[in-house]
Structure formats: C-alpha cells, structure tokens
Design a protein around this motif. Structure first.
Motif, PDB file in Angstrom:
ATOM      1  N   GLU A   6       0.826  -1.206   0.000  1.00  0.00           N
ATOM      2  CA  GLU A   6       0.000   0.000   0.000  1.00  0.00           C
ATOM      3  C   GLU A   6       0.865   1.262   0.000  1.00  0.00           C
ATOM      4  N   GLN A   7       1.938   1.253   0.772  1.00  0.00           N
ATOM      5  CA  GLN A   7       2.835   2.409   0.825  1.00  0.00           C
ATOM      6  C   GLN A   7       3.449   2.680  -0.550  1.00  0.00           C
ATOM      7  N   THR A  10       0.600   3.817  -3.116  1.00  0.00           N
ATOM      8  CA  THR A  10       0.095   5.173  -2.933  1.00  0.00           C
ATOM      9  C   THR A  10       1.138   6.233  -3.248  1.00  0.00           C
TER      10      THR A  10
END
Length: 96
Positions: A6-7, A10
């Motif tokens: 996710e890091q 995004t």
C-alpha cells in the motif's frame, strides 16, 4: 507485507505502476524462455536461470498486489475465487 504494498502503491499513480506491471510481466516471460533454453545446458546455467525466474516472479507478484490495491482487493479476490472454483470444476470433470 500489505502495508508495504500500500505504501508503494500510494506513492505512485495507477498509470505509473500499470506500466511497470507490464514490464515486469514481459521480463517474467523472458525468464521462462531462458529457463527452457537452459534446460539442456549445464546445471550451473540452469540454476542461474531458475534464480532469475524466481526474482521475476517476485517482481510480478509485487506488481500484481499493487494492481489488486488499485482495483480493489475485494473485487479482485472475488474474481480469483470465481476462477479457482471454475478450474477445480474443470479438473473434476476431467476425471469423469
């Protein structure tokens, strides 16, 4: 692992990561072909190509997880489940 995916996802855009996904898939295809060609060669060459394939599979899985994030994990997981069920059904039908 999901937090890392996710890091990374995004930090970049869907378009950027979609393009990288395509590249990684192409590299994995090339790695598979090189394993096939190395099958008749030395063990060392074959082992090297298998390690290259392992690395490319990891890259594809990382990118696939990012695509899953962008497209919606629940939607992707539901489609994966549907396809797995379909394949299991086909396998059962082969045994008849």
């Amino acid at each position: 692992m999901n937090d890392k995916i996710e890091q990374i996802a995004t930090h970049y855009t869907f378009g950027q990561q979609r393009a990288i996904f395509v590249e990684e898939c192409a590299e994995a295809i090339q790695a598979v072909c090189k394993v096939e060609r190395a099958a008749d060669g030395s063990f060392e060459t074959y082992a090297e190509k298998m390690n290259d394939l392992l690395s490319e599979v990891a890259d594809v899985l990382i990118m696939a997880q990012q695509m899953r994030f962008f497209l919606g994990a629940e939607r992707v997981d539901a489609e994966v489940e549907r396809k797995l069920d379909r394949q299991i059904k086909r396998i059962r039908e082969e045994k008849i």
